[in-house]
Write a protein that holds these residues in place. Structure first.
Motif, PDB file in Angstrom:
ATOM      1  N   LEU A 243      73.850  66.584  86.367  1.00 39.58           N
ATOM      2  CA  LEU A 243      73.822  66.137  84.971  1.00 39.58           C
ATOM      3  C   LEU A 243      74.818  66.878  84.064  1.00 39.58           C
ATOM      4  N   GLN A 244      75.987  67.187  84.614  1.00 42.50           N
ATOM      5  CA  GLN A 244      76.970  67.893  83.787  1.00 42.50           C
ATOM      6  C   GLN A 244      77.443  67.054  82.610  1.00 42.50           C
ATOM      7  N   GLY A 245      77.526  65.728  82.822  1.00 44.11           N
ATOM      8  CA  GLY A 245      77.935  64.864  81.718  1.00 44.11           C
ATOM      9  C   GLY A 245      76.902  64.832  80.614  1.00 44.11           C
ATOM     10  N   ALA A 246      75.652  64.638  81.005  1.00 50.29           N
ATOM     11  CA  ALA A 246      74.566  64.542  80.024  1.00 50.29           C
ATOM     12  C   ALA A 246      74.327  65.870  79.322  1.00 50.29           C
ATOM     13  N   ARG A 247      74.292  66.945  80.110  1.00 49.63           N
ATOM     14  CA  ARG A 247      73.916  68.238  79.542  1.00 49.63           C
ATOM     15  C   ARG A 247      75.083  68.959  78.856  1.00 49.63           C
ATOM     16  N   LEU A 248      76.283  68.832  79.420  1.00 47.89           N
ATOM     17  CA  LEU A 248      77.394  69.657  78.968  1.00 47.89           C
ATOM     18  C   LEU A 248      78.427  68.885  78.154  1.00 47.89           C
ATOM     19  N   THR A 249      78.910  67.755  78.701  1.00 47.00           N
ATOM     20  CA  THR A 249      79.942  67.001  77.988  1.00 47.00           C
ATOM     21  C   THR A 249      79.437  66.489  76.644  1.00 47.00           C
ATOM     22  N   VAL A 250      78.263  65.901  76.655  1.00 47.73           N
ATOM     23  CA  VAL A 250      77.708  65.375  75.400  1.00 47.73           C
ATOM     24  C   VAL A 250      77.507  66.504  74.391  1.00 47.73           C
ATOM     25  N   TRP A 251      76.976  67.623  74.857  1.00 50.47           N
ATOM     26  CA  TRP A 251      76.749  68.786  73.987  1.00 50.47           C
ATOM     27  C   TRP A 251      78.061  69.272  73.374  1.00 50.47           C
ATOM     28  N   GLU A 252      79.095  69.410  74.210  1.00 52.61           N
ATOM     29  CA  GLU A 252      80.401  69.867  73.730  1.00 52.61           C
ATOM     30  C   GLU A 252      80.989  68.920  72.687  1.00 52.61           C
ATOM     31  N   LEU A 253      80.996  67.634  73.020  1.00 54.15           N
ATOM     32  CA  LEU A 253      81.639  66.664  72.135  1.00 54.15           C
ATOM     33  C   LEU A 253      80.897  66.527  70.808  1.00 54.15           C
ATOM     34  N   MET A 254      79.578  66.570  70.870  1.00 61.56           N
ATOM     35  CA  MET A 254      78.807  66.488  69.626  1.00 61.56           C
ATOM     36  C   MET A 254      79.044  67.715  68.747  1.00 61.56           C
ATOM     37  N   LYS A 255      79.162  68.899  69.370  1.00 61.37           N
ATOM     38  CA  LYS A 255      79.469  70.105  68.600  1.00 61.37           C
ATOM     39  C   LYS A 255      80.843  69.996  67.946  1.00 61.37           C
ATOM     40  N   SER A 256      81.745  69.234  68.592  1.00 54.93           N
ATOM     41  CA  SER A 256      83.099  69.058  68.055  1.00 54.93           C
ATOM     42  C   SER A 256      83.192  67.886  67.088  1.00 54.93           C
ATOM     43  N   GLY A 257      82.082  67.185  66.869  1.00 59.21           N
ATOM     44  CA  GLY A 257      82.076  66.066  65.939  1.00 59.21           C
ATOM     45  C   GLY A 257      82.742  64.815  66.472  1.00 59.21           C
TER      46      GLY A 257
ATOM     47  N   LYS B 254      69.575  70.537  98.798  1.00 63.64           N
ATOM     48  CA  LYS B 254      68.923  69.228  98.661  1.00 63.64           C
ATOM     49  C   LYS B 254      67.977  69.163  97.473  1.00 63.64           C
ATOM     50  N   GLU B 255      67.508  70.322  97.031  1.00 67.57           N
ATOM     51  CA  GLU B 255      66.582  70.349  95.893  1.00 67.57           C
ATOM     52  C   GLU B 255      67.228  69.825  94.622  1.00 67.57           C
ATOM     53  N   GLU B 256      68.561  69.908  94.527  1.00 66.93           N
ATOM     54  CA  GLU B 256      69.240  69.406  93.338  1.00 66.93           C
ATOM     55  C   GLU B 256      69.038  67.904  93.164  1.00 66.93           C
ATOM     56  N   VAL B 257      68.817  67.192  94.270  1.00 71.30           N
ATOM     57  CA  VAL B 257      68.581  65.749  94.207  1.00 71.30           C
ATOM     58  C   VAL B 257      67.085  65.447  94.119  1.00 71.30           C
ATOM     59  N   ARG B 258      66.288  66.253  94.775  1.00 70.37           N
ATOM     60  CA  ARG B 258      64.833  66.039  94.716  1.00 70.37           C
ATOM     61  C   ARG B 258      64.279  66.267  93.308  1.00 70.37           C
ATOM     62  N   PHE B 259      65.020  67.052  92.526  1.00 68.45           N
ATOM     63  CA  PHE B 259      64.626  67.320  91.143  1.00 68.45           C
ATOM     64  C   PHE B 259      65.620  66.663  90.192  1.00 68.45           C
ATOM     65  N   CYS B 260      65.180  66.344  88.998  1.00 67.96           N
ATOM     66  CA  CYS B 260      66.068  66.012  87.887  1.00 67.96           C
ATOM     67  C   CYS B 260      65.895  67.136  86.876  1.00 67.96           C
ATOM     68  N   HIS B 261      66.874  68.032  86.852  1.00 70.99           N
ATOM     69  CA  HIS B 261      66.768  69.272  86.090  1.00 70.99           C
ATOM     70  C   HIS B 261      65.534  70.039  86.589  1.00 70.99           C
ATOM     71  N   LYS B 262      64.449  70.098  85.830  1.00 70.40           N
ATOM     72  CA  LYS B 262      63.290  70.879  86.270  1.00 70.40           C
ATOM     73  C   LYS B 262      62.124  69.998  86.718  1.00 70.40           C
ATOM     74  N   THR B 263      62.334  68.691  86.771  1.00 72.03           N
ATOM     75  CA  THR B 263      61.251  67.763  87.101  1.00 72.03           C
ATOM     76  C   THR B 263      61.410  67.229  88.515  1.00 72.03           C
ATOM     77  N   ARG B 264      60.382  67.410  89.350  1.00 66.67           N
ATOM     78  CA  ARG B 264      60.428  66.894  90.715  1.00 66.67           C
ATOM     79  C   ARG B 264      60.330  65.374  90.697  1.00 66.67           C
ATOM     80  N   LEU B 265      61.187  64.708  91.488  1.00 63.53           N
ATOM     81  CA  LEU B 265      61.211  63.251  91.541  1.00 63.53           C
ATOM     82  C   LEU B 265      60.576  62.712  92.819  1.00 63.53           C
ATOM     83  N   VAL B 266      60.720  63.447  93.918  1.00 61.97           N
ATOM     84  CA  VAL B 266      60.242  62.957  95.212  1.00 61.97           C
ATOM     85  C   VAL B 266      59.554  64.098  95.964  1.00 61.97           C
ATOM     86  N   ARG B 267      58.875  63.751  97.045  1.00 68.10           N
ATOM     87  CA  ARG B 267      58.230  64.765  97.872  1.00 68.10           C
ATOM     88  C   ARG B 267      59.269  65.658  98.529  1.00 68.10           C
TER      89      ARG B 267
END
Length: 350
Positions: A200-214, A296-309
């Protein structure tokens, strides 16, 4: 020039302080690295990420290693220990060539000063070199921005993937640097940012950066990119790179290849913004670029939320390779390069 402080990193002279990108944008947490081992861990664990930022961090890690080993009065012992420092740092991330470029540059400077009898003097020279790498990166990114913004028109909607902004560099950014430069020149640019699963680098980082830059930004999920293009909402795609082969094939965050195919289908220019240090002339084509596979845990989770077993099998390559025939142009600090890449890319180094 014995310190540097940007959004991404701070060098204090005794430590490297990194913003922990794993927690952005919800929390701003900083990690202080006082040893080269801590820098290596921060690179491997993605506290810091983005090819130019990884390279600069590794250079400062090399300096910390030199400071840790300067108690050796026997010069050959010091140089031997520094080989291990380089090895530990080099084994953190295999795909981003800037890592190896920076470490090789630091080692070359050390070797060039082998005749100095004072190890402390060698350490001081290494620190100056790491700071040069960091400050040069900022100026290089601004040059990339100046060269690339000419490709954008007032009112353009630009799609990005992953984060190739200030957080992926020492400051300013490569792909986002092009967008920043266009905005600084008075152009109205609207950015569509892919979320970039699984990290989620786009969602977490790019959006944050661009919004801070207006800068006006709209977040979309990765699987929306084709439909947004079909609706004629995208005028250009700009991405960064972690390694560019001699023929113009390039590795970037997983999902880039899909975006490039979609851009080709819809007749949308697809640009890559990267410094010369990301170009690997020793790698003939993209098939030879090593692709890192992550936990593999990076895919099993979305950030801190588990998605699958936790017994669900997962394939998690961190990067993919986009062939050169899908690339409209490569934007570097020396100018904009177009086909044929196998001829024009080597010309940049002359």
């Amino acid at each position: 020039m014995n310190r540097i402080k940007t959004m991404t990193m701070e060098w204090t002279g005794d430590s490297l302080i990194l913003i922990d990108q794993r927690f952005l944008p919800l929390e701003e947490i900083y990690v202080e690295c006082k040893t080269y081992q801590e820098v290596a861990k921060s690179i491997k664990d993605m506290v810091v990420r983005g090819a130019p930022a990884i390279g600069a961090s590794a250079a400062f890690g090399y300096v910390l290693g030199a400071k840790q080993n300067q108690q050796y009065t026997e010069k050959n012992k010091f140089f031997q220990e520094m080989k291990n420092v380089k090895k530990v740092l080099a084994e953190t991330r295999p795909t981003a060539v800037n890592l190896f470029w920076a470490l090789n540059r630091m080692e070359q400077v050390m070797n060039d000063n082998f005749n100095l009898n004072d190890i402390k003097a060698i350490v001081d020279i290494l620190e100056i070199e790491a700071l040069k790498i960091a400050y040069e990166d900022i100026e290089i990114n601004k040059a990339i921005g100046r060269n690339g913004e000419k490709l954008l028109k007032d009112g353009d909607n630009v799609l990005t993937h992953c984060n190739a902004g200030a957080l992926a560099t020492v400051d300013y950014g490569t792909a986002l640097g092009v967008i920043r430069a266009a905005v600084e020149n008075g152009k109205r640019i609207h950015v569509y940012a892919d979320e970039t699963r699984p990290y989620l680098q786009g969602a977490r980082l790019t959006v944050w950066e661009l919004m801070k830059s207006g800068i006006r930004t709209t977040l979309i999920s990765d699987n929306m990119a084709g439909w947004v293009m079909k609706q004629q909402k995208i005028n250009a795609v700009i991405v960064g790179a972690d390694r560019i082969a001699r023929n113009g094939d390039f590795a970037n965050k997983i999902g880039t290849y899909s975006v490039a195919v979609l851009a080709k289908k819809h007749g949308i220019p697809f640009y890559v913004a990267a410094p010369l240090s990301t170009i690997d002339l020793e790698t003939e084509n993209g098939d030879l670029i090593p692709i890192e596979e992550r936990n593999k845990e990076e895919v099993r989770f979305c950030h801190k939320t588990r998605l699958v077993r936790d017994d669900v099998d997962v394939y998690n390559p961190a990067f993919d390779v986009t062939p050169h025939d899908l690339v409209t142009a490569i934007i570097t600090e020396k100018g904009v390069v177009r086909q044929p890449y196998d001829k024009n890319i080597p010309e940049l180094f002359k």
